[in-house]
Design a protein around this motif. Structure first.
Motif, mmCIF file in Angstrom:
data_model
loop_
_atom_site.group_PDB
_atom_site.id
_atom_site.type_symbol
_atom_site.label_atom_id
_atom_site.label_comp_id
_atom_site.label_asym_id
_atom_site.label_seq_id
_atom_site.Cartn_x
_atom_site.Cartn_y
_atom_site.Cartn_z
ATOM 1 N N LEU A 1 41.701 47.535 49.475
ATOM 2 C CA LEU A 1 42.346 46.292 49.901
ATOM 3 C C LEU A 1 42.191 45.176 48.872
ATOM 4 O O LEU A 1 43.131 44.438 48.604
ATOM 5 C CB LEU A 1 41.745 45.804 51.214
ATOM 6 C CG LEU A 1 42.356 46.260 52.514
ATOM 7 C CD1 LEU A 1 41.600 45.656 53.679
ATOM 8 C CD2 LEU A 1 43.827 45.928 52.605
ATOM 9 N N ILE A 2 40.998 45.058 48.305
ATOM 10 C CA ILE A 2 40.736 43.899 47.438
ATOM 11 C C ILE A 2 40.896 44.197 45.950
ATOM 12 O O ILE A 2 40.758 43.291 45.136
ATOM 13 C CB ILE A 2 39.350 43.285 47.719
ATOM 14 C CG1 ILE A 2 38.212 44.218 47.320
ATOM 15 C CG2 ILE A 2 39.238 42.861 49.167
ATOM 16 C CD1 ILE A 2 36.843 43.584 47.427
ATOM 17 N N ALA A 3 41.244 45.431 45.592
ATOM 18 C CA ALA A 3 41.372 45.793 44.179
ATOM 19 C C ALA A 3 42.425 44.961 43.448
ATOM 20 O O ALA A 3 42.310 44.719 42.256
ATOM 21 C CB ALA A 3 41.703 47.283 44.039
ATOM 22 N N ILE A 4 43.445 44.515 44.166
ATOM 23 C CA ILE A 4 44.522 43.767 43.519
ATOM 24 C C ILE A 4 44.222 42.274 43.375
ATOM 25 O O ILE A 4 44.995 41.542 42.776
ATOM 26 C CB ILE A 4 45.857 43.963 44.264
ATOM 27 C CG1 ILE A 4 45.739 43.501 45.695
ATOM 28 C CG2 ILE A 4 46.310 45.399 44.171
ATOM 29 C CD1 ILE A 4 47.041 43.558 46.478
ATOM 30 N N TYR A 5 43.082 41.851 43.915
ATOM 31 C CA TYR A 5 42.705 40.446 43.830
ATOM 32 C C TYR A 5 41.687 40.260 42.707
ATOM 33 O O TYR A 5 41.066 41.207 42.251
ATOM 34 C CB TYR A 5 42.091 39.977 45.158
ATOM 35 C CG TYR A 5 43.067 40.018 46.301
ATOM 36 C CD1 TYR A 5 43.850 38.910 46.603
ATOM 37 C CD2 TYR A 5 43.214 41.172 47.071
ATOM 38 C CE1 TYR A 5 44.755 38.956 47.656
ATOM 39 C CE2 TYR A 5 44.122 41.210 48.118
ATOM 40 C CZ TYR A 5 44.888 40.106 48.406
ATOM 41 O OH TYR A 5 45.782 40.150 49.436
ATOM 42 N N ASN A 6 41.518 39.014 42.304
ATOM 43 C CA ASN A 6 40.436 38.717 41.363
ATOM 44 C C ASN A 6 39.556 37.617 41.950
ATOM 45 O O ASN A 6 39.799 37.134 43.054
ATOM 46 C CB ASN A 6 40.979 38.365 39.975
ATOM 47 C CG ASN A 6 41.794 37.089 39.953
ATOM 48 O OD1 ASN A 6 41.551 36.162 40.714
ATOM 49 N ND2 ASN A 6 42.782 37.031 39.079
ATOM 50 N N TYR A 7 38.554 37.245 41.212
ATOM 51 C CA TYR A 7 37.558 36.285 41.691
ATOM 52 C C TYR A 7 38.161 34.926 42.051
ATOM 53 O O TYR A 7 37.572 34.167 42.818
ATOM 54 C CB TYR A 7 36.436 36.121 40.664
ATOM 55 C CG TYR A 7 36.934 35.700 39.302
ATOM 56 C CD1 TYR A 7 37.011 34.360 38.950
ATOM 57 C CD2 TYR A 7 37.356 36.648 38.373
ATOM 58 C CE1 TYR A 7 37.493 33.976 37.716
ATOM 59 C CE2 TYR A 7 37.822 36.270 37.131
ATOM 60 C CZ TYR A 7 37.900 34.932 36.802
ATOM 61 O OH TYR A 7 38.375 34.556 35.585
ATOM 62 N N LYS A 8 39.333 34.610 41.544
ATOM 63 C CA LYS A 8 39.986 33.333 41.856
ATOM 64 C C LYS A 8 40.614 33.333 43.248
ATOM 65 O O LYS A 8 41.002 32.296 43.756
ATOM 66 C CB LYS A 8 41.071 33.026 40.817
ATOM 67 C CG LYS A 8 40.534 32.809 39.424
ATOM 68 C CD LYS A 8 41.660 32.637 38.440
ATOM 69 C CE LYS A 8 41.123 32.548 37.028
ATOM 70 N NZ LYS A 8 42.189 32.547 36.024
ATOM 71 N N ASN A 9 40.729 34.515 43.853
ATOM 72 C CA ASN A 9 41.395 34.662 45.146
ATOM 73 C C ASN A 9 40.412 34.819 46.297
ATOM 74 O O ASN A 9 40.743 35.455 47.306
ATOM 75 C CB ASN A 9 42.323 35.875 45.127
ATOM 76 C CG ASN A 9 43.322 35.865 44.007
ATOM 77 O OD1 ASN A 9 43.381 36.796 43.225
ATOM 78 N ND2 ASN A 9 44.110 34.806 43.908
ATOM 79 N N LEU A 10 39.230 34.249 46.188
ATOM 80 C CA LEU A 10 38.195 34.450 47.202
ATOM 81 C C LEU A 10 38.683 34.080 48.605
ATOM 82 O O LEU A 10 38.469 34.823 49.551
ATOM 83 C CB LEU A 10 36.926 33.660 46.856
ATOM 84 C CG LEU A 10 35.770 33.803 47.842
ATOM 85 C CD1 LEU A 10 35.316 35.250 47.934
ATOM 86 C CD2 LEU A 10 34.614 32.902 47.455
#
Length: 194
Positions: free
Chosen positions: A32-41
């Motif tokens: 689920l979170i693989a497509i997000y980065n640290y800026k998308n908390l």
């Protein structure tokens, strides 16, 4: 005692996502979170909360004995949800927040299936308990805390990777999603219920 019940079920919820035996849930959260980065908390926290809501709803309906599912099918469907989520990542070219809104629906919908995975075990415990509400609340808070812990670790790793290596976001998403897909497909094939 409500506080003791809360603590007992909180630990149960925490272990449900953090323990070594929780690989399927960990892989789902990772997909689920693989497509997000640290800026998308913020978006990621909403995402895992959507998963918890779906998980909690099925758990509640199961504990109240409104729904029941054959555990063989549930154990098969759980890795299937991971396969579908990882596949959706593999075919994604755009990582804008608008284009990845579908993940909220995946998290909520697939959370319903994942909730059934633990329902049979916890149904027996909670049905005997006088404080079903405290038990469910404690379990869900523990589950959410475990997921947030996992998210912080993964997003911390992405921060390190994106700031201290030349690895690009697309390469990261493809690598993580392919690995998760492979493991989940193996699980699904091992759990075919017929």
């Amino acid at each position: 005692m409500p506080l003791q019940d809360f603590i007992f079920y909180f630990k149960l919820g925490w272990e449900h996502i953090i323990s070594v035996d929780a690989l399927d849930h960990q892989l789902f959260v990772l997909a689920l979170i693989a497509i997000y980065n640290y800026k998308n908390l913020k978006q990621v926290l909403i995402l895992v909360t959507a998963f918890t809501i779906g998980h909690s709803l099925t758990l509640l309906l199961s504990v109240l004995d409104i729904i029941r599912f054959d555990s063989k099918w549930v154990e098969f469907l759980i890795p299937c949800t991971i396969v579908i989520t990882a596949l959706s990542n593999l075919f994604r070219k755009d990582f804008s927040l608008k284009s990845i809104k579908i993940n909220y629906y995946l998290a909520l919908g697939f959370g319903l299936i994942h909730g059934m995975g633990f329902a049979n075990s916890i149904r027996i415990m909670l049905a005997k308990d006088q404080n079903i509400g405290w038990g469910l609340f404690g379990f869900n808070v523990g589950l959410e805390a475990g997921q947030i812990f996992l998210v912080i670790i993964v997003l911390g790793i992405t921060w390190l990777i994106f700031n201290y290596t030349n690895i690009k976001r697309l390469s990261w998403v493809l690598f993580i999603s392919a690995a998760v897909f492979s493991l989940a497909l193996k699980m699904a094939l091992e759990r075919i219920p017929f």
